[in-house]
Design a protein around this motif. Structure first.
Motif, PDB file in Angstrom:
ATOM      1  N   UNK A 200       0.781  -1.224   0.000  1.00 31.02           N
ATOM      2  CA  UNK A 200       0.000   0.000   0.000  1.00 31.02           C
ATOM      3  C   UNK A 200       0.814   1.276   0.000  1.00 31.02           C
ATOM      4  N   UNK A 201       2.157   1.149   0.001  1.00 32.09           N
ATOM      5  CA  UNK A 201       3.015   2.339  -0.013  1.00 32.09           C
ATOM      6  C   UNK A 201       4.018   2.229  -1.155  1.00 32.09           C
ATOM      7  N   UNK A 202       4.695   3.340  -1.425  1.00 30.33           N
ATOM      8  CA  UNK A 202       5.786   3.350  -2.406  1.00 30.33           C
ATOM      9  C   UNK A 202       7.095   3.771  -1.745  1.00 30.33           C
ATOM     10  N   UNK A 203       7.146   3.777  -0.426  1.00 31.71           N
ATOM     11  CA  UNK A 203       8.331   4.227   0.298  1.00 31.71           C
ATOM     12  C   UNK A 203       9.395   3.138   0.298  1.00 31.71           C
ATOM     13  N   UNK A 204      10.223   3.181  -0.713  1.00 26.83           N
ATOM     14  CA  UNK A 204      11.284   2.202  -0.834  1.00 26.83           C
ATOM     15  C   UNK A 204      11.687   2.041  -2.291  1.00 26.83           C
ATOM     16  N   UNK A 205      12.278   0.898  -2.573  1.00 31.27           N
ATOM     17  CA  UNK A 205      12.727   0.568  -3.928  1.00 31.27           C
ATOM     18  C   UNK A 205      11.879  -0.589  -4.431  1.00 31.27           C
TER      19      UNK A 205
END
Length: 226
Positions: A200-205
């Motif tokens: 549910x997130x895009x915080x990362x690679x």
């Protein structure tokens, strides 16, 4: 007169129905899978020309951009058969330590080569070996092969376009062919899970790795007519 008109209308309706059935049958036919490549380049063993080759990959960074990098150290061998693309095969070996990054922060390259990511000290090679080549349409094939990365082997698919070739040239006395290819895989399938965003997130690679290949191969010597 009414009877003749009715018969005429029935004949027209039958003709339309037959025509529609014919069009539908043609649309439902499977694509041509045996089409040869149109080229003067001969069949045989080819090796990659590294001065005309590029191996790039992209991953999603925070949902903001596709971080793009490449490997510069690799080899590849191609068995080329323009008359029967299904008989073709390709193998490639990549040195993970040849990873080239755009303006990397200090220590970032070493981080990507560390055990958290590629673990290049333990797994000194990335390899690809085709297991099946299927023509998809004119001058295009789908290559299924075994990718070995981070010590794990999984199937990966590349969609490749044949860009053309020749049998040789006075300044280049060998057969030459060129391909463009794209594919993708999930790095988590190969045990590289560090930094993948939480659901549910895009915080990362991102997990998905896109691969873009441009490659020319040189092959058999030009046959000079006697």
């Amino acid at each position: 007169m009414k009877t003749k008109a009715l018969k005429h209308l029935l004949l027209i309706a039958s003709a339309i129905t037959l025509a529609a059935s014919s069009v539908s049958a043609q649309q439902n036919q499977p694509p041509e899978t045996t089409k040869a490549f149109i080229t003067e380049a001969p069949a045989g063993a080819y090796k990659i020309d590294l001065s005309h080759a590029d191996l790039t990959f992209r991953v999603n960074h925070l949902g903001f951009s596709l971080y793009t990098a490449r490997f510069t150290g690799f080899t590849a061998q191609l068995h080329f058969d323009p008359a029967n693309p299904k008989a073709m095969s390709v193998t490639a070996t990549i040195d993970p330590r040849s990873l080239a990054l755009p303006s990397p922060p200090e220590g970032f390259l070493e981080t990507l080569l560390s055990p958290e990511w590629l673990d290049a000290a333990q797994f000194g090679q990335i390899t690809f070996r085709s297991t099946q080549v299927e023509p998809t349409h004119a001058n295009a094939v789908r290559i299924t092969g075994d990718l070995t990365l981070h010590g794990i082997t999984k199937p990966v698919i590349l969609d490749a376009k044949f860009n053309g070739g020749y049998a040789g040239h006075p300044y280049d006395p060998n057969g030459r062919v060129g391909f463009s290819a794209k594919g993708h895989f999930n790095r988590s399938d190969f045990g590289i899970r560090y930094g993948i965003p939480a659901p549910g997130t895009t915080m990362g690679v991102g997990d998905k790795v896109e691969v873009i290949i441009e490659a020319e191969f040189t092959g058999p010597p030009l046959k000079i007519a006697q």
